[in-house]
Design an enzyme around this catalytic site. Sequence first.
Site, short mmCIF file in Angstrom:
data_model
loop_
_atom_site.label_atom_id
_atom_site.label_comp_id
_atom_site.label_asym_id
_atom_site.label_seq_id
_atom_site.Cartn_x
_atom_site.Cartn_y
_atom_site.Cartn_z
N GLU A 1 30.42 12.40 27.04
CA GLU A 1 31.79 12.72 26.64
C GLU A 1 31.82 13.67 25.45
O GLU A 1 31.36 13.33 24.35
CB GLU A 1 32.57 11.44 26.31
N LYS B 1 46.27 -0.68 26.42
CA LYS B 1 44.85 -0.56 26.71
C LYS B 1 44.06 -0.80 25.45
O LYS B 1 44.50 -0.44 24.34
CB LYS B 1 44.52 0.85 27.25
#
Length: 421
Positions: free
Chosen positions: A226, A181
């Site tokens: 976040e 990723k």
Amino acid sequence: MPASADQSAPALVVRTRRIPDPGDLVDIIPADVDSADVLSWLREGEGFVGWGRAAYLETSATSRFADADQWWSEVVGRAVVRSEVEVPGAGLVAFGSFAFAADSAYPSTLIVPRVIIGRRGGLAWVTTISGSLEQPPQPTKQPSAVRPQNLQTRPGALDEEGWARAIGEAVQRISDGELDKVVMARDVFITADGPLDARWLLERLSSSYRKTWTFSVDRLIGATPEMLVRREKALVTSRILAGTIQRTGDDAHDLALAASLARSSKDLEEHEYAVRSVAEALDAHCSSMNVPEAPFVLHLPNVMHLATDVAGVLSDSSSSLALAAALHPSAAVCGTPTWKARDVIADLEKMDRGRYAGPVGWMDASGDGEWGIALRCGQVQDDPAIIRLFAGCGIVAGSDPQDEVAESNAKLRPMLSALGD
């Protein structure tokens, strides 16, 4: 080491007193304060705003976190604190923002404001920080913030077409087995016809995105969903987001989209990498941890995310900043494996992220604090009429370049809306 600030820790005098509820905290930031000196950390009406600089540090390179943590320890050790309020964030506090990459040309900063107004759990306070004992000011509502006018947009390092090609290259490298990723980001520049008023952005972000953490540190302004890490006494928590789908505005349709997001193998794979990276980093500092088996769907006004809240019991004396350093960069903003994802980012993004996607937040004298990830944000430039906006997307083998362009545009929307575009 610091790029342009005195490394020695100043001797500060800190005074905190309780005050009646001052109302909207953004409304009491003085209108004549430069955007570089406006500080903010707000969520659902609670948190702090501050202004001025009682002390300031710039640091860079691999040691940027350790340098800042050491400097803060020295500042705390030399300070004289008189506080009527005993909650996290009262008394001596520093706001910080750190570069994503160790080799960034942009410095990381730690700022101790001259004035802080805070509210938490129905309790409000004002703190003054200086070289002498000062009477804290009485908070007063200020003139209205100035809306930016005649906004013009231009691409940053890559336009949409060029960034889509970069995404395609990243997907190919993942398919070839180079990595699992990578998080790819892009930038755009917005120009107004006069200096941007940080208060305007903070007002709009804190009211429209109340469940995010609205921040302002050294002209980096945004609303991040976040939480990289929070330390409050011995409890450590982190909120991980990875896996995103745009909202349509139709509630029934959005519920169906949320269900599809929760079942998406591509998004679940991306999310799993992010959660694993945070859990592994925190494990070295915690005696016990709770990592949920499955994520939940976090609903924001513009997008929905797969989210996981990780919690642990601190087993050492690490400050909140030291914990943030241990977690950065997580797979949510870099990739897996980290070292390879960093190389791909440097090769394909064609830009210096600066403090985008780095830790941003605050820390008090005890080491407690909150550090979010600088997302959904923009950096006001040396020319105060220009702001550089950022958006990033997690890329895995199943990613489609055009879908990622659309997702990046959705993630730019909070800042564009706050500007008034």
